[in-house]
Structures are given as structure tokens and as C-alpha cells.
Scaffold this active site. Structure first.
Site, mmCIF file in Angstrom:
data_model
loop_
_atom_site.group_PDB
_atom_site.id
_atom_site.type_symbol
_atom_site.label_atom_id
_atom_site.label_comp_id
_atom_site.label_asym_id
_atom_site.label_seq_id
_atom_site.Cartn_x
_atom_site.Cartn_y
_atom_site.Cartn_z
ATOM 1 N N GLU A 107 12.204 0.914 -5.219
ATOM 2 C CA GLU A 107 12.998 -0.165 -4.628
ATOM 3 C C GLU A 107 13.082 -1.369 -5.568
ATOM 4 O O GLU A 107 14.109 -2.034 -5.630
ATOM 5 C CB GLU A 107 12.379 -0.569 -3.280
ATOM 6 C CG GLU A 107 12.611 0.509 -2.233
ATOM 7 C CD GLU A 107 11.727 0.373 -1.004
ATOM 8 O OE1 GLU A 107 10.543 0.747 -1.093
ATOM 9 O OE2 GLU A 107 12.212 -0.101 0.031
ATOM 10 N N ARG A 139 13.672 -9.449 -2.193
ATOM 11 C CA ARG A 139 13.980 -8.492 -1.136
ATOM 12 C C ARG A 139 14.055 -9.293 0.166
ATOM 13 O O ARG A 139 13.101 -9.987 0.525
ATOM 14 C CB ARG A 139 12.867 -7.454 -1.032
ATOM 15 C CG ARG A 139 13.057 -6.550 0.138
ATOM 16 C CD ARG A 139 11.857 -5.667 0.356
ATOM 17 N NE ARG A 139 12.145 -4.771 1.455
ATOM 18 C CZ ARG A 139 11.230 -4.339 2.308
ATOM 19 N NH1 ARG A 139 9.980 -4.692 2.181
ATOM 20 N NH2 ARG A 139 11.576 -3.541 3.282
ATOM 21 N N ARG A 174 4.499 2.958 14.376
ATOM 22 C CA ARG A 174 5.597 2.682 15.315
ATOM 23 C C ARG A 174 5.972 3.944 16.078
ATOM 24 O O ARG A 174 5.951 5.045 15.528
ATOM 25 C CB ARG A 174 6.844 2.185 14.568
ATOM 26 C CG ARG A 174 6.656 0.879 13.852
ATOM 27 C CD ARG A 174 7.997 0.344 13.362
ATOM 28 N NE ARG A 174 7.817 -0.759 12.448
ATOM 29 C CZ ARG A 174 8.088 -0.712 11.134
ATOM 30 N NH1 ARG A 174 8.587 0.382 10.588
ATOM 31 N NH2 ARG A 174 7.875 -1.761 10.382
ATOM 32 N N LYS A 217 4.467 -9.121 -3.544
ATOM 33 C CA LYS A 217 4.466 -8.089 -4.586
ATOM 34 C C LYS A 217 5.514 -8.498 -5.610
ATOM 35 O O LYS A 217 6.564 -9.019 -5.222
ATOM 36 C CB LYS A 217 4.855 -6.721 -4.016
ATOM 37 C CG LYS A 217 3.812 -6.127 -3.103
ATOM 38 C CD LYS A 217 4.217 -4.708 -2.716
ATOM 39 C CE LYS A 217 3.634 -4.361 -1.373
ATOM 40 N NZ LYS A 217 4.423 -3.487 -0.554
ATOM 41 N N HIS A 239 15.400 -0.103 5.073
ATOM 42 C CA HIS A 239 15.097 0.722 3.886
ATOM 43 C C HIS A 239 16.349 1.002 3.052
ATOM 44 O O HIS A 239 16.401 1.986 2.312
ATOM 45 C CB HIS A 239 14.503 2.103 4.273
ATOM 46 C CG HIS A 239 13.155 2.063 4.904
ATOM 47 N ND1 HIS A 239 12.786 2.948 5.899
ATOM 48 C CD2 HIS A 239 12.078 1.280 4.692
ATOM 49 C CE1 HIS A 239 11.539 2.702 6.260
ATOM 50 N NE2 HIS A 239 11.086 1.679 5.558
ATOM 51 N N ASN A 260 8.867 -9.276 -3.553
ATOM 52 C CA ASN A 260 8.844 -8.821 -2.158
ATOM 53 C C ASN A 260 7.802 -9.678 -1.448
ATOM 54 O O ASN A 260 6.601 -9.443 -1.573
ATOM 55 C CB ASN A 260 8.474 -7.332 -2.127
ATOM 56 C CG ASN A 260 8.551 -6.764 -0.716
ATOM 57 O OD1 ASN A 260 8.725 -7.516 0.253
ATOM 58 N ND2 ASN A 260 8.422 -5.461 -0.601
#
Ligand code: ADP
Length: 397
Positions: A384, A91, A241, A14, A180, A7
Site C-alpha cells: 500500500e 493515507r 470484526r 507508520k 482497502h 499512515n
């Protein structure tokens, strides 16, 4: 088959290396603050040997070289040479309408990821950098892209289109894509297994509540609606957000307050939501503030949970029948407060939480509903990275 899941963000990488199909994590780590004065690397392997270092990491290339070195290290590593990594799975946040599923990367795919930069200016560029650097460092490995938007590509047109002239969609791709997706897909499969129902007959509302928050209505394993839109800014209130807002607000900020597009974008993405209302994006801080009598913190919590509740109602209506609500990610897995207040008052819709069960934190799948609740309520830890490894293994095997 060893699959390295990556990621790659603008300032961090990551990673987790899996042995598939055993789904065993051989090594995992993170490199943070790439390009800054003080970088940080953390890594551990399956034997539990942990490495940690504070040292500047100039760019992603250096980051990947550090990862390769650590993976091959005698003490901290799990392989002897880079060729043992069969695939590197990336990802990629935005796949637009071009990518509906997990894809083997070649030059044409990279070009298309680049074409999607305008739709995800903060995410797709560092994702592509990760791919290009990984191709150099793990040059024998297959490179795979798993898109965050792919799971939501099953939405019907009435759900993903905006009511603005067709040309904005046809010429510029302006529509809802949702994010997501990897997490929503993972918990969907987990929930169907847990409920012992065939995926095709399962009707779910999934709630990914982390720093970023999104919900999805899922019928028969396929997403039919989701709260995020063209970008991750839409829908629920989040850590920093705003979520849904009257589109006139940015217009007002620009014309009446003289704010630039960049300032408005920063405000809505980075300085709004829980941060904007309380100064913190961490729900634990806000719960403490509210317990201490802070009325702004209480208002933020009320707004946060009220919006989730409204979307539960909306998605219940869209689905017509719901087997389970599935809470996941940092807040969804851990916050009994949010789960309780989001579901409070929905008893007539068949959603009944058990106060004691709801107090638990989800280190594995847990049930939160009372014995008489027609709709099940589950908390499922998301994973994930594992979902990306699974998707890639399915593609490559
Ligand atoms: P990200 O979107 O960055 O992956 P996570 O899924 O890790 O985020 O969720 C992070 C958020 O989870 C934190 O900001 C925090 O508000 C929340 N969180 C974590 N643990 C708890 C807890 N025990 N109670 C309430 N909230 C929690």
C-alpha cells in the site's frame, strides 16, 4: 523526488520514504503506542542501519519530530534537511463521495476530511492530525491525500446503495463506500501486468485478507462491488470484526440485553470475528488450535472460509467472467489453508488450485492454480505504501 508516505493512526505512525520514480525505499519505520506510558520507535535506512528505542512519545507532534530527526540522522538517516522531502503523502481512510482520486491538500481539503469524521470516527481524525503535524514539521513539502475509499467510487449505484429510504443517503451519505482501496488497486495493476492483459480487458476478484478483510469485483481495472460498506465492519469475517450480520442482532442486544450503542460497537468491531469465536485474532494460532482438536477453532475456520467462498460466487456472478482470483495481505499471501478451503468445490466454476503450488508463501507473485484451471489464482504481496507513493508521484510529476 523524495516522497514520505505516512499512515497516521490513533496511536501509531507508520512511514516509508521513497525515491521516485525509482521506487527505492530510502527509510522506513514505525512509532507505536503514542500517548501511552511506554512508546516504541523502530527505524531503518537503505544502508540497513536500524534504530530501536522504547521511550514514551507524548503525541503525534513529537512522533513527527522523531521521524524528521531520524530521517536526517548521520547514521540512520537518508537526507540532510527536511526541505529535501518534496511531498508527504498521507493515507486517509475515508474520502466519502467528495474524493474520487489522489488530492493535493489545502485548507479546503482539510475541512472536507473533517466533515467526513462522522463516517470514520476512528480513522479520519488521526489521519488529519498526521496532516496538520506534517505541515508544521515538513513545512516546505507538498501534502497529498490518498483515500482508501477512492478506488471503490466507480461502483454503480445499485451496488453501493442500501435499500432504506432515499433521505438517509441524500441527507446523511449512508451508503457503501468500501475500504482497502489502495491495496485492491495495487494488486489489480500487478495482476493485469502479470497476466499480460490490458487493464481494460481484465476481470478480477481481489481478496485482501489481513486482520481486516475485504473482497472486490473488478472489471476493466474499475471496482464494481466490494464487501465493506459504510464502515469496515461489513462483509467478510475478520480478525476481530463480525462482518455481515442480520441488522436485528444489534437491535436485540440493545433492547433485550440492555447493551449500549458503544458496547455493541465495541463488541462487533473488537470482540467478534476470529477473536470472538476463539480468543485469538491470529489465524496461525487458530490453525494450531484446530490441529490440536479444538472444535471451536475448527468452526471459526469453516465460517471464515465459507464466507469467502460465498463472495467468490457472488462476484463471479456480478462479473460474468473472471480471469483471476487474487489473494493478498497477511492471510491471503501466506495461508495455504484458507486459500484451499475458500476455493474447494469451485472446480465447476473453473477455479482449480494446485495443491503443491498452493503450499507456497508469496514473497513475490505466485501462481496457485493447476495447469487446466480456466480461472487463474494468484497470490500477490500487497504494497500500500508503494501504491500511495506511485499515486502521489503521478499527481505531482
Ligand atoms: P493488517 O490488516 O493488520 O495489515 P496483515 O495484512 O499484516 O494485517 O495480516 C495479519 C494477519 O495475517 C495475522 O493476523 C495472521 O492471522 C495472518 N498471517 C500472517 N502470516 C501468516 C501465515 N504464515 N499463515 C497464516 N496466517 C498468517
Amino acid at each position: 523526488m523524495k516522497i514520505l508516505v505516512i499512515n497516521s493512526g490513533s496511536s501509531s505512525i507508520k512511514y516509508q520514504m521513497y525515491e521516485m520514480p525509482a521506487e527505492k525505499v530510502l527509510a522506513a519505520g514505525i512509532i507505536e503506542r503514542i500517548g501511552e506510558k511506554q512508546g516504541h520507535t523502530r527505524h531503518s535506512n537503505v544502508q540497513g542501519n536500524t534504530y530501536s528505542e522504547d521511550k514514551p512519545v507524548a503525541h503525534h507532534q513529537e512522533g513527527f519530530e522523531i521521524i524528521a530527526r531520524l530521517l536526517m540522522d548521520k547514521q540512520y538517516g537518508s537526507i540532510q534537511q527536511p526541505e529535501e522531502v518534496f511531498a508527504v503523502s498521507h493515507r486517509v481512510v475515508h474520502g466519502g463521495e467528495l474524493f474520487r482520486k489522489t488530492t493535493l491538500i489545502d485548507e479546503a481539503v482539510k475541512q472536507k476530511i473533517k466533515e467526513l469524521f462522522p463516517l470514520a470516527p476512528l480513522h479520519n481524525p488521526p489521519n488529519l492530525t498526521g496532516i496538520e503535524v506534517a505541515q508544521k514539521v515538513f513545512f516546505k513539502a507538498k501534502q497529498v491525500a490518498v483515500f482508501d475509499t477512492a478506488f471503490h467510487q466507480s461502483m454503480p449505484e445499485k451496488a453501493y446503495r442500501y435499500a432504506i429510504p432515499h433521505s438517509f443517503y441524500q441527507e446523511h451519505g449512508i451508503r457503501a463506500y468500501g475500504m482497502h482501496g489502495t491495496s485492491h488497486r495495487y494488486v489489480t495493476n500487478q495482476a493485469a501486468n502479470y497476466l499480460q492483459k490490458p487493464l481494460e480487458q481484465t476481470s478480477l476478484i481481489t481478496l485482501h485478507l489481513g486482520n481486516g478483510c475485504s473482497m472486490a469485483a473488478i472489471r476493466g481495472g474499475k471496482c464494481i462491488d466490494t464487501t465493506m460498506g459504510l464502515s469496515p465492519l461489513a462483509g467478510l469475517m475478520m480478525g476481530s470484526r463480525s462482518g455481515d450480520i442480520d441488522p436485528t442482532v444489534p437491535y436485540f442486544m440493545g433492547t433485550k440485553l440492555g447493551m449500549s450503542f458503544e458496547e455493541i460497537d465495541q463488541l462487533l468491531n473488537k470482540k467478534s470475528g476470529l477473536t470472538g469465536l476463539t480468543g485469538s485474532n491470529d489465524l496461525r494460532d487458530i490453525l494450531k488450535m484446530s490441529e490440536g482438536g479444538d472444535t471451536q477453532a475448527q468452526l471459526a475456520l469453516d465460517m471464515y472460509t465459507y464466507r469467502i467462498k460465498k463472495y467468490i460466487g457472488a462476484y463471479y456472478a456480478a462479473l460474468g467472467r473472471v480471469d483471476a482470483l487474487v489473494f493478498t495481505a497477511g492471510v491471503g499471501e501466506n495461508s495455504s489453508y484458507v486459500r484451499w478451503h475458500a476455493c474447494e468445490g469451485l472446480e465447476n466454476m473453473g477455479i482449480r488450485l494446485d495443491r503443491e503450488k498452493n503450499e507456497c508463501r508469496a514473497s513475490k507473485i505466485i501462481e496457485l492454480h493447476s495447469g487446466q484451471s480456466p480461472v487463474k489464482v494468484l497470490a500477490i504481496p500487497t504494497n500500500e505504501e508503494l501504491e500511495i507513493a506511485r499515486q502521489s508521484f503521478e499527481l505531482l510529476k
